[in-house]
Design an enzyme around this catalytic site. Structure first.
Site, PDB file in Angstrom:
ATOM      1  N   LYS A  71       0.845  -1.191   0.000  1.00  0.00           N
ATOM      2  CA  LYS A  71       0.000   0.000   0.000  1.00  0.00           C
ATOM      3  C   LYS A  71       0.885   1.248   0.000  1.00  0.00           C
ATOM      4  O   LYS A  71       1.989   1.201   0.538  1.00  0.00           O
ATOM      5  CB  LYS A  71      -0.912   0.006   1.234  1.00  0.00           C
ATOM      6  CG  LYS A  71      -1.711  -1.264   1.454  1.00  0.00           C
ATOM      7  CD  LYS A  71      -2.844  -1.409   0.469  1.00  0.00           C
ATOM      8  CE  LYS A  71      -3.683  -2.660   0.787  1.00  0.00           C
ATOM      9  NZ  LYS A  71      -4.824  -2.807  -0.136  1.00  0.00           N
ATOM     10  N   HIS A 105      -6.348 -13.503  -7.741  1.00  0.00           N
ATOM     11  CA  HIS A 105      -7.216 -12.545  -7.066  1.00  0.00           C
ATOM     12  C   HIS A 105      -8.605 -12.637  -7.681  1.00  0.00           C
ATOM     13  O   HIS A 105      -8.742 -12.893  -8.879  1.00  0.00           O
ATOM     14  CB  HIS A 105      -6.664 -11.124  -7.196  1.00  0.00           C
ATOM     15  CG  HIS A 105      -7.285 -10.178  -6.215  1.00  0.00           C
ATOM     16  ND1 HIS A 105      -8.554  -9.659  -6.378  1.00  0.00           N
ATOM     17  CD2 HIS A 105      -6.828  -9.664  -5.042  1.00  0.00           C
ATOM     18  CE1 HIS A 105      -8.839  -8.873  -5.351  1.00  0.00           C
ATOM     19  NE2 HIS A 105      -7.814  -8.863  -4.528  1.00  0.00           N
TER      20      HIS A 105
END
Length: 471
Positions: free
Chosen positions: A166, A285
């Site tokens: 992040k 994902h």
């Protein structure tokens, strides 16, 4: 005379066959059907079957050129859903000859293609599929599977630890690689590209791959542990996706990543085949899944998407946390986690499993836990999901007040403490918080993490819940 009876006839006259005995080679489906007012459930259920097999809206003369009885799908049982008005579970059998071998794309095009737009239905949801062993044997499945992955990584007896870097968008490749190094050096097994990190102007894919490879090899050399970073190969074309996977292999990276729903099953299966042939692990994902599976009465349950992924191929797939910020009811989640990992899963409606599924030794998939989890969740995650899972802490690593590496240390210490306590016979569900507090006394990094996230909760009621059980 045209030699056949033209006109429209009710679907249920042809496709509703309650006397039908299913075959071992049939693909079986359980649909949640909500008919429009005035439409009988038998007609609604049969209409779904017709459109996804041999039917069309009117009788056609070419019906006489084939054996409709051999190729048609059959609605063989309908039951009302307890506690719901005008909602039914319709069970359907499809002959295996309707499907191309080794093609999830074709399987879904047939079973969930046009039928979801039928005017006779207010809503329709595919709850589960029974994939016959004869069809499973036409798929490669996951590139490597759980045991081979553990052997490649030399990591046993505990869940694997990961972290999503992040902020997911905006970092330069060099700063991104720095975060990867700090997390891996601190004790994580994996770091991860977020699902929407592909090749944007601020960080082109080739630059990211190079800096991440440098980071993981440096962390490996310093820790003596095998490390990995999920290099997202998802791209706008299959050719570009494969080019990225080839470059990752040339760098010596152990694992690549794909967004299997937005990328598509054809692309995913191609990538899975390349990964097996070239020794790459494949992380999957599920971006976009909630568009399909979130609503209880329409769409497709994630257990079906999970089965499809196991057929198409992937060594990891994101599958909900139960305790974090993302949707995931415990019994339902554990049901499809078993469908991902185990070789044989019995029918169990209390966990949402409508059919017994035999995977005939198709490799298993590690379920990934990610989304709003932190060190206080570690005991519950370890207790609920066991060793064969990947626990992925993004903000729960990078949000540590002392930085990325201490965040990784905190998570590794918490995990090791939970595994040690479990192996000593302690009850993680009852003693979890105490176990974390004890470990934090000799780990200042864990103590700081415990203080930061001591009051964080995501207490929302699940949208997708189990139906009341029938007596």
């Amino acid at each position: 005379s045209v030699g056949f009876k033209a006109g429209v006839k009710e679907y249920k006259l042809t496709y509703y066959t309650p006397e039908y005995e299913t075959k071992d080679t049939d693909i079986l489906a359980a649909f949640r059907v909500t008919p429009q007012p005035g439409v009988p459930p038998e007609e609604a259920g049969a209409a779904v079957r017709a459109e996804s097999s041999t039917g069309t809206w009117t009788t056609v003369w070419t019906d006489g050129l084939t054996s409709l009885d051999r190729y048609k799908g059959r609605c063989y049982h309908i039951e009302p859903v307890l506690g719901e008005e005008d909602q039914y579970i319709a069970y359907v059998a499809y002959p295996l000859d309707l499907f191309e071998e080794g093609s999830v794309t074709n399987m879904f095009t047939s079973i969930v293609g046009n039928v979801f737009g039928f005017k006779a239905l207010r809503a329709l949801r595919l709850e589960d599929l029974r994939v016959p062993t004869a069809y499973i044997k036409t798929f490669q499945g996951p590139p490597h599977g759980i045991q081979v992955e553990r052997d490649k990584l030399n990591k046993y007896g505990r869940p694997l630890l990961g972290c999503t870097i992040k902020p997911k968008l905006g970092l330069s490749a060099k700063n991104y690689g720095r975060a990867v190094y700090e997390c891996l050096r601190g004790g994580l097994d994996f770091t991860k590209d977020d699902e929407n990190v592909n090749s944007q102007p601020f960080m082109r894919w080739r630059d990211r791959f190079l800096f991440c490879a440098e980071a993981l090899f440096k962390a490996q050399a310093e820790t003596g542990e095998i490390k990995g970073h999920y290099l997202n190969a998802t791209a706008g074309t299959c050719e570009e996706m494969m080019k990225r996977a080839v470059f990752a292999r040339e760098l010596g990276a152990p694992i690549v990543m794909h967004d299997y729903l937005t990328g598509g099953f054809t692309a995913n299966t191609s990538l899975a085949h390349y990964c097996r042939d070239n020794g790459l692990l494949l992380h999957i994902h599920r971006a976009m899944h909630a568009v399909i599976d979130r609503q209880k009465n329409h769409g497709m349950h994630f257990r079906v998407l999970a089965k499809a992924l196991r057929l198409s191929g992937g060594d990891h797939v994101h599958a909900g946390t139960v305790v974090g910020k993302l949707e995931g009811e415990r019994d339902i989640t554990l049901g499809f986690v078993d469908l991902l990992r185990d070789d044989f899963v019995e029918k169990d409606r209390s966990r949402g499993i409508y059919f017994t599924q035999d995977w005939v030794s198709l490799p298993g998939v590690l379920a990934v836990r990610s989304g709003g989890i932190h060190v206080w969740h570690m005991p519950a995650l370890t207790e609920i999901f066991g060793d064969d899972s990947v626990l992925q802490f993004g903000g729960g690593t990078l949000g540590h007040p002392w930085g990325n590496a201490p965040g990784a240390v905190a998570n590794r210490v918490a995990l090791e403490a939970c595994v040690k306590a479990r192996n000593e016979g302690r009850d993680l569900a009852a003693e979890g918080n105490e176990i974390i507090r004890e470990a934090s006394k000799w780990s200042p990094e864990l103590a700081a993490a415990c203080e930061v996230w001591k009051a964080i909760r995501f207490n929302f009621k699940a949208v997708d819940t189990l139906d009341p059980e029938r007596e």
